[in-house]
Every structure is written in C-alpha cells, then in structure tokens.
Design a protein around this motif. Structure first.
Motif, PDB file in Angstrom:
ATOM      1  N   MET B  77       0.706  -1.013  -0.045  1.00  0.00           N
ATOM      2  CA  MET B  77      -0.027  -0.031  -0.066  1.00  0.00           C
ATOM      3  C   MET B  77       0.904   1.260  -0.072  1.00  0.00           C
ATOM      4  O   MET B  77       0.642   2.193  -0.900  1.00  0.00           O
ATOM      5  CB  MET B  77      -0.837  -0.069   1.361  1.00  0.00           C
ATOM      6  N   PRO B  78       1.699   1.370   0.806  1.00  0.00           N
ATOM      7  CA  PRO B  78       2.599   2.700   0.803  1.00  0.00           C
ATOM      8  C   PRO B  78       3.406   2.639  -0.543  1.00  0.00           C
ATOM      9  O   PRO B  78       3.539   4.009  -1.054  1.00  0.00           O
ATOM     10  CB  PRO B  78       3.774   2.609   1.947  1.00  0.00           C
ATOM     11  N   LEU B  79       3.922   1.644  -1.153  1.00  0.00           N
ATOM     12  CA  LEU B  79       4.540   1.805  -2.315  1.00  0.00           C
ATOM     13  C   LEU B  79       3.532   1.938  -3.661  1.00  0.00           C
ATOM     14  O   LEU B  79       4.266   2.302  -4.683  1.00  0.00           O
ATOM     15  CB  LEU B  79       5.324   0.468  -2.600  1.00  0.00           C
ATOM     16  N   SER B  80       2.361   1.751  -3.525  1.00  0.00           N
ATOM     17  CA  SER B  80       1.533   1.835  -4.795  1.00  0.00           C
ATOM     18  C   SER B  80       0.663   3.096  -4.336  1.00  0.00           C
ATOM     19  O   SER B  80      -0.480   3.377  -4.761  1.00  0.00           O
ATOM     20  CB  SER B  80       0.673   0.862  -4.986  1.00  0.00           C
ATOM     21  N   ALA B  81       1.153   3.871  -3.498  1.00  0.00           N
ATOM     22  CA  ALA B  81       0.101   5.355  -2.889  1.00  0.00           C
ATOM     23  C   ALA B  81      -0.154   6.102  -4.331  1.00  0.00           C
ATOM     24  O   ALA B  81      -1.338   6.454  -4.486  1.00  0.00           O
ATOM     25  CB  ALA B  81       0.781   5.921  -2.093  1.00  0.00           C
ATOM     26  N   GLN B  82       0.899   6.144  -5.145  1.00  0.00           N
ATOM     27  CA  GLN B  82       0.597   7.038  -6.593  1.00  0.00           C
ATOM     28  C   GLN B  82      -0.692   6.287  -7.206  1.00  0.00           C
ATOM     29  O   GLN B  82      -1.318   7.116  -7.583  1.00  0.00           O
ATOM     30  CB  GLN B  82       1.929   7.027  -7.214  1.00  0.00           C
ATOM     31  N   GLY B  83      -0.613   5.019  -7.553  1.00  0.00           N
ATOM     32  CA  GLY B  83      -1.600   4.470  -8.081  1.00  0.00           C
ATOM     33  C   GLY B  83      -2.838   4.707  -7.532  1.00  0.00           C
ATOM     34  O   GLY B  83      -3.989   4.823  -8.242  1.00  0.00           O
ATOM     35  N   MET B  84      -2.780   4.464  -6.047  1.00  0.00           N
ATOM     36  CA  MET B  84      -4.305   4.820  -5.537  1.00  0.00           C
ATOM     37  C   MET B  84      -4.715   6.295  -5.733  1.00  0.00           C
ATOM     38  O   MET B  84      -5.659   6.481  -5.873  1.00  0.00           O
ATOM     39  CB  MET B  84      -4.109   4.542  -3.973  1.00  0.00           C
ATOM     40  N   MET B  85      -3.891   7.217  -5.807  1.00  0.00           N
ATOM     41  CA  MET B  85      -4.095   8.508  -5.902  1.00  0.00           C
ATOM     42  C   MET B  85      -4.793   8.723  -7.493  1.00  0.00           C
ATOM     43  O   MET B  85      -5.831   9.437  -7.553  1.00  0.00           O
ATOM     44  CB  MET B  85      -2.910   9.485  -5.843  1.00  0.00           C
ATOM     45  N   ALA B  86      -4.207   8.125  -8.319  1.00  0.00           N
ATOM     46  CA  ALA B  86      -4.452   8.083  -9.405  1.00  0.00           C
ATOM     47  C   ALA B  86      -5.994   7.439  -9.693  1.00  0.00           C
ATOM     48  O   ALA B  86      -6.969   7.960 -10.421  1.00  0.00           O
ATOM     49  CB  ALA B  86      -3.780   7.468 -10.651  1.00  0.00           C
ATOM     50  N   VAL B  87      -6.239   6.347  -9.145  1.00  0.00           N
ATOM     51  CA  VAL B  87      -7.669   5.853  -9.021  1.00  0.00           C
ATOM     52  C   VAL B  87      -8.659   6.596  -8.424  1.00  0.00           C
ATOM     53  O   VAL B  87      -9.796   6.778  -8.888  1.00  0.00           O
ATOM     54  CB  VAL B  87      -7.630   4.442  -8.522  1.00  0.00           C
ATOM     55  N   ALA B  88      -7.985   7.170  -7.336  1.00  0.00           N
ATOM     56  CA  ALA B  88      -8.953   8.137  -6.555  1.00  0.00           C
ATOM     57  C   ALA B  88      -9.510   9.470  -7.372  1.00  0.00           C
ATOM     58  O   ALA B  88     -10.691   9.774  -7.453  1.00  0.00           O
ATOM     59  CB  ALA B  88      -8.258   8.702  -5.255  1.00  0.00           C
ATOM     60  N   VAL B  89      -8.640   9.889  -8.243  1.00  0.00           N
ATOM     61  CA  VAL B  89      -8.984  10.944  -8.935  1.00  0.00           C
ATOM     62  C   VAL B  89      -9.891  10.435 -10.186  1.00  0.00           C
ATOM     63  O   VAL B  89     -10.816  11.355 -10.272  1.00  0.00           O
ATOM     64  CB  VAL B  89      -7.405  11.464 -10.032  1.00  0.00           C
ATOM     65  N   PHE B  90      -9.647   9.526 -10.709  1.00  0.00           N
ATOM     66  CA  PHE B  90     -10.634   8.941 -11.674  1.00  0.00           C
ATOM     67  C   PHE B  90     -12.107   8.819 -11.332  1.00  0.00           C
ATOM     68  O   PHE B  90     -13.124   9.310 -11.642  1.00  0.00           O
ATOM     69  CB  PHE B  90     -10.241   7.470 -12.339  1.00  0.00           C
ATOM     70  N   VAL B  91     -12.106   8.403 -10.163  1.00  0.00           N
ATOM     71  CA  VAL B  91     -13.400   7.820  -9.271  1.00  0.00           C
ATOM     72  C   VAL B  91     -14.143   9.146  -9.029  1.00  0.00           C
ATOM     73  O   VAL B  91     -15.226   9.305  -9.058  1.00  0.00           O
ATOM     74  CB  VAL B  91     -13.042   7.128  -8.167  1.00  0.00           C
ATOM     75  N   ALA B  92     -13.504  10.002  -8.258  1.00  0.00           N
ATOM     76  CA  ALA B  92     -13.788  11.347  -7.690  1.00  0.00           C
ATOM     77  C   ALA B  92     -14.317  11.941  -8.907  1.00  0.00           C
ATOM     78  O   ALA B  92     -15.630  12.739  -8.761  1.00  0.00           O
ATOM     79  CB  ALA B  92     -12.883  12.008  -7.152  1.00  0.00           C
ATOM     80  N   VAL B  93     -13.969  12.220  -9.985  1.00  0.00           N
ATOM     81  CA  VAL B  93     -14.349  13.130 -11.030  1.00  0.00           C
ATOM     82  C   VAL B  93     -15.633  12.506 -11.790  1.00  0.00           C
ATOM     83  O   VAL B  93     -16.521  12.974 -11.877  1.00  0.00           O
ATOM     84  CB  VAL B  93     -13.319  13.272 -12.346  1.00  0.00           C
ATOM     85  N   TYR B  94     -15.458  11.202 -11.781  1.00  0.00           N
ATOM     86  CA  TYR B  94     -16.828  10.541 -12.139  1.00  0.00           C
ATOM     87  C   TYR B  94     -17.818  10.374 -11.408  1.00  0.00           C
ATOM     88  O   TYR B  94     -19.090  10.818 -11.732  1.00  0.00           O
ATOM     89  CB  TYR B  94     -16.294   8.904 -12.485  1.00  0.00           C
TER      90      TYR B  94
END
Lengths: 50, 165
Positions: B77-94
């Motif tokens: 989880m800490p090492l893939s935080a950037q990916g989690m943020m990317a997913v969060a942006v996609f979901v939040a905008v949608y």
C-alpha cells in the motif's frame, strides 16, 4: 433563497457520495490489483495487452 | 466487460433490487454503484503499479513474519500510493459529475448537484442563465481544485505500464 439552500445541500450530497465512492473503489481496486499482480490462476488470467 | 455495458442497461434490474433492500434515495447506493463501475478499471491501474514493486519485497516481508494482509498493508500500500491517488482522481471526477444513476435512484434526500443544475434548465419560469452558470461554476470548483492538486498522479496513472516490456 430556498433554491440556493437546495443547491448547497445537493453539493453536500455530491461531496459525501464522491468521498464514499472513492474510498470503496480505491480499497477494492487495491485488493483486486494485488491479487491480479501476485497470484497466477486460470480464473485471474488476463490478456497480455492489459 | 463491466465497462462495455451502457449504464442505462443496468438500471432496470437494479431498480427492484434497491427497492427491496430499502436503498432508494440513499447516499450509500450511489456510492456503491459508482465504485462498482470503476473497480474494473481501477483494478487494472492498480495491477500495473503493483507489478512494478519487486516480488522480493513480499518475500522479505514474509521472512519477517508478515502475512498476506500485513504485507499488503505495510509494504504494497505505501509503495503503490501513487496508483491509489490516480484511481481516486478517476473515481472522484466520475462520481462528482455523474447524472444518470443519480437521476434514476434519487429523489429528495440524496439528490446531487448535477440534478439540481438540470432542474434549473428545465424550470417552467424559463432558464435563469445567470443563476445556472453561477451554480455550474460553484459545482466545478471543488473538483477542479482536487484535480489540480492531484494532476501529477493522474498523469502517472495514465502512463503507467506504457513502456512495459
């Protein structure tokens, strides 16, 4: 004024729903992504282009 | 496959289910629906990020006594935080801009901002363009700020895995 209150309540609803959806989707995607990445199985097979 | 199905197709079978569960016009229903439609894409984005983390990290954690969940929580989880943020942006905008599900599954309590904007356009008194554009701007600002703050993660999410091989 009532319409304005309505709009800001709707904006609050949007914020709540967006926050909940984001948390659920990120957590579920993390779990699924970990499974896809680390475990090999016939059921988890995805095309190489993905 | 889920992403290929037009959302309107799923509304008809979902309607009696949500009625039976008593979830009509609730925040939870919309949140779960939006998340469900995005988990498929999010899984592939996360998989691309997690693929970049060496498996030796998992093995080192296992040697230290970590189980699968601890490895996920403390290492992945800490090492893939950037990916989690990317997913969060996609979901939040949608989720912020989505109209169809909100229109069908909400009426009063969980009504979202895009629905109220649509009501302004469809009012009998004529369209108050000034009010409409002011409201649209107010609705745009939070998501614009969120995307502006997190845009570097969004670019990382779009290009992750582009040079794989």
């Amino acid at each position: 004024m009532a319409a304005l209150a309505d709009f800001f309540r709707a904006l609050g609803n949007s914020a709540i729903i967006t926050a909940q959806a984001t948390v659920i989707a990120v957590f579920a995607s993390l779990l699924a992504g970990y499974a896809y990445s680390r475990f090999r199985s016939r059921w988890l097979a995805v095309p190489p282009s993905c | 496959m889920v992403r290929l199905i037009p959302p309107i197709v799923t509304t008809l079978p979902l309607f009696p289910v949500t009625n039976a569960l008593g979830l009509q016009d609730t925040h939870v229903l919309l949140a779960v629906l939006y998340a469900t439609f995005f988990v498929s894409l999010g899984s592939f984005v996360m998989r691309t990020f997690i693929d970049q983390i060496p498996k030796e990290m998992d093995e080192a954690a296992a040697i230290d006594g970590a189980g699968r969940f601890t490895t996920l929580w403390r290492v992945i989880m800490p090492l893939s935080a950037q990916g989690m943020m990317a997913v969060a942006v996609f979901v939040a905008v949608y989720a912020w801009n989505e109209f169809l599900f909100a229109f069908i599954f909400t009426s009063i309590r969980a009504k979202t901002a895009p629905l109220v904007l649509a009501e302004v356009v469809g009012s009998f008194d004529g369209v108050e363009w000034g009010t409409l554009f002011a409201a649209a701007t107010v609705q745009l600002l939070p998501v614009l700020a969120f995307v502006w703050i997190t845009q570097k993660y969004l670019v990382a999410g779009l290009t992750a895995g582009a040079t794989k091989g």
